[in-house]
Design an enzyme around this catalytic site. Structure first.
Site, PDB file in Angstrom:
ATOM      1  N   HIS A   1       0.760  -1.109  -0.127  1.00 49.63           N
ATOM      2  CA  HIS A   1       0.046   0.084  -0.143  1.00 49.63           C
ATOM      3  C   HIS A   1       1.362   1.364   0.142  1.00 49.63           C
ATOM      4  O   HIS A   1       2.069   1.279   0.075  1.00 49.63           O
ATOM      5  CB  HIS A   1      -1.345   0.291   1.608  1.00 49.63           C
ATOM      6  CG  HIS A   1      -1.989  -1.136   1.254  1.00 49.63           C
ATOM      7  ND1 HIS A   1      -2.528  -1.485   2.100  1.00 49.63           N
ATOM      8  CD2 HIS A   1      -2.048  -2.133   0.497  1.00 49.63           C
ATOM      9  CE1 HIS A   1      -3.388  -2.786   2.060  1.00 49.63           C
ATOM     10  NE2 HIS A   1      -2.190  -3.317   0.934  1.00 49.63           N
TER      11      HIS A   1
ATOM     12  N   TYR B   1      -2.649   1.057  -4.044  1.00 44.10           N
ATOM     13  CA  TYR B   1      -1.112   0.587  -5.618  1.00 44.10           C
ATOM     14  C   TYR B   1      -0.868   1.573  -6.342  1.00 44.10           C
ATOM     15  O   TYR B   1      -0.801   1.174  -7.023  1.00 44.10           O
ATOM     16  CB  TYR B   1      -2.159  -1.053  -5.994  1.00 44.10           C
ATOM     17  CG  TYR B   1      -2.036  -1.735  -4.824  1.00 44.10           C
ATOM     18  CD1 TYR B   1      -0.641  -2.623  -4.236  1.00 44.10           C
ATOM     19  CD2 TYR B   1      -3.036  -2.602  -3.860  1.00 44.10           C
ATOM     20  CE1 TYR B   1      -0.475  -3.198  -3.887  1.00 44.10           C
ATOM     21  CE2 TYR B   1      -3.006  -3.671  -3.320  1.00 44.10           C
ATOM     22  CZ  TYR B   1      -2.195  -4.184  -2.368  1.00 44.10           C
ATOM     23  OH  TYR B   1      -1.593  -4.884  -2.159  1.00 44.10           O
TER      24      TYR B   1
HETATM   25  C1  DNO Z   1      -3.836  -5.585   0.222  1.00 50.02           C
HETATM   26  C2  DNO Z   1      -3.410  -7.992   0.108  1.00 50.02           C
HETATM   27  C3  DNO Z   1      -4.353  -8.886   0.250  1.00 50.02           C
HETATM   28  C4  DNO Z   1      -3.151  -9.792  -0.519  1.00 50.02           C
HETATM   29  C5  DNO Z   1      -4.326 -10.765  -0.468  1.00 50.02           C
HETATM   30  C6  DNO Z   1      -3.281 -12.364  -0.537  1.00 50.02           C
HETATM   31  O1  DNO Z   1      -3.672  -4.647  -0.287  1.00 50.02           O
HETATM   32  O2  DNO Z   1      -2.395  -7.368   0.893  1.00 50.02           O
HETATM   33  O3  DNO Z   1      -5.341  -8.548  -0.544  1.00 50.02           O
HETATM   34  O4  DNO Z   1      -2.611  -9.574  -1.521  1.00 50.02           O
HETATM   35  O5  DNO Z   1      -5.214 -11.198   0.898  1.00 50.02           O
HETATM   36  O6  DNO Z   1      -3.777 -13.327  -0.606  1.00 50.02           O
END
Ligand code: DNO
Length: 388
Positions: A348, A364
């Site tokens: 993030h 993202y």
């Molecule tokens: C959010 C991510 C999650 C992660 C999933 C893995 O930004 O870190 O969505 O990708 O939970 O399975």
């Protein structure tokens, strides 16, 4: 030894380009075949196609995030046995294409959840935010989940009632949309009807049962992963506590220990997400990192700032409640000891500068993550230099 720097890429439709990721200084990319329906097989052909896109851009596909586990597997519903068989085939195919790390999660119905995806910080940048009272408004009054009132005490129900009275129609609509956002990498949101139907299917499944289902899944797939040279890395629950009356089983130190003990194998490990575990004040992140050092295969480095009553927002990577210096020092030591360079991604980021106004997947955007990565890289540079 330094961490292997990566960023997540959601595939050819991502408005953040592979060239952006390369310019951010990444050697690796984390991605998934988001277009393949959950439960279906990932074929060698599809994996190779994606791998080539990444290699043509001068990087490697370092980690699969995620090879998703279907809700049928999670609750042992209609197609679960077939889906497990498909999962094994996907693992073998991924290994045949040279992939090494498979991330997954065991969160029922919804992956991560936030009530606000563009919470304005004092400097005008935007962050992800989870606010309990808003979530209660969504659950009790917008989604109107049957039985939801049993999951809140009177004070919380009253607070949510007062809060909804102060919200405009547009604010309610926005909250509703945020809480129903679909899987990462998908443009489709759930409808309320879909979520309610899915929730109903989890009736009678408590934490103990969901954990059993997880362990059963692992008994099936971990030997396959081990045999073909892959490692499985579970992502913790986000947020790390029960939502919508659903059980949560990967939120605490004990949960992680149970997982590792359930199927002892070097292929059964963790995606250590400092932000998800860090949203609980009873998780001691450096201590967990130490304890699980040998089972960590992938790192999500981000920071959350906890507020009162379970609220939290995503802070800058070096701010928030987790001491990133301590974390990176711990990681540097464990990498040295294991003689390994662990893949990491700055998880993030804030929407900032030219990110603002661009359509990206929540959390993202390119510049916010680049800032996070650059800061983490700086800390690591200093830590490694200081230790040598
Ligand atoms: C959010 C991510 C999650 C992660 C999933 C893995 O930004 O870190 O969505 O990708 O939970 O399975």
């Amino acid at each position: 030894m330094k961490m292997h720097q990566t960023m997540r890429w959601f595939g050819p439709h991502d408005t953040v380009k592979l060239s952006d990721i390369r310019q951010a200084g990444c050697a690796g990319v984390v991605t998934a075949l988001h277009h393949i329906p959950v439960g279906d097989v990932w074929t060698v052909e599809e994996i190779e196609k994606r791998k080539k896109d990444i290699e043509d851009a001068g990087m490697t596909w370092t980690v699969v995030e995620s090879l998703p586990v279907s809700d049928d597997i999670k609750r042992q519903g209609d197609n679960w046995l077939q889906h497990i068989e498909n999962y094994k085939v996907s693992l073998r195919n991924a290994a045949a294409c040279g992939l090494k790390v498979i991330t997954y999660n065991f969160m029922p119905v919804l992956d991560w959840l936030r009530t606000d995806i563009d919470y304005q910080l004092p400097d005008g940048s935007r962050a992800l935010y989870f606010k309990q009272v808003d979530f209660a408004v969504f659950d009790l009054f917008l989604l109107q989940r049957p039985g939801a009132e049993n999951d809140y005490d009177d004070a919380a129900i009253k607070k949510a009632g007062d809060r909804i009275k102060s919200m405009t129609a547009a604010e309610k609509e926005k909250l509703f949309r945020n809480c129903l956002l679909g899987l990462p990498g998908s443009d489709e949101a759930f409808t309320a009807a879909q979520v309610l139907t899915e929730l109903k299917k989890y009736e009678g499944i408590d934490e103990a049962r969901l954990k059993e289902n997880l362990f059963h899944f692992l008994q099936q797939v971990v030997p396959v992963a081990e045999e073909c040279g892959l490692v499985m890395a579970i992502h913790p629950d986000d947020p790390p506590y029960a939502v919508l009356g659903l059980p949560r089983i990967m939120s605490t130190e004990k949960d992680a220990a149970d997982l590792i003990n359930s199927v002892p194998s070097s292929a059964n490990g963790l995606c250590f997400c400092t932000g998800s575990f860090g949203a609980r004040d009873d998780n001691n992140i450096p201590a967990m990192l130490k304890r699980f050092a040998d089972s960590i295969y992938f790192l999500h480095l981000r920071n959350t700032k906890r507020e009162h009553g379970g609220n939290f927002y995503e802070a800058s990577h070096l701010e928030g409640d987790t001491d990133m210096y301590e974390i990176i020092r711990e990681i540097t030591e464990l990498q040295k000891r294991r003689n390994i360079s662990l893949p990491m991604r700055p998880d993030h980021g804030h929407q900032m500068l030219d990110d603002l106004g661009k359509k990206t997947y929540p959390g993202y955007s390119a510049i916010g993550r680049l800032k996070g990565l650059a800061e983490l890289r700086g800390v690591e540079y200093a830590v490694v230099k200081g230790m040598s």
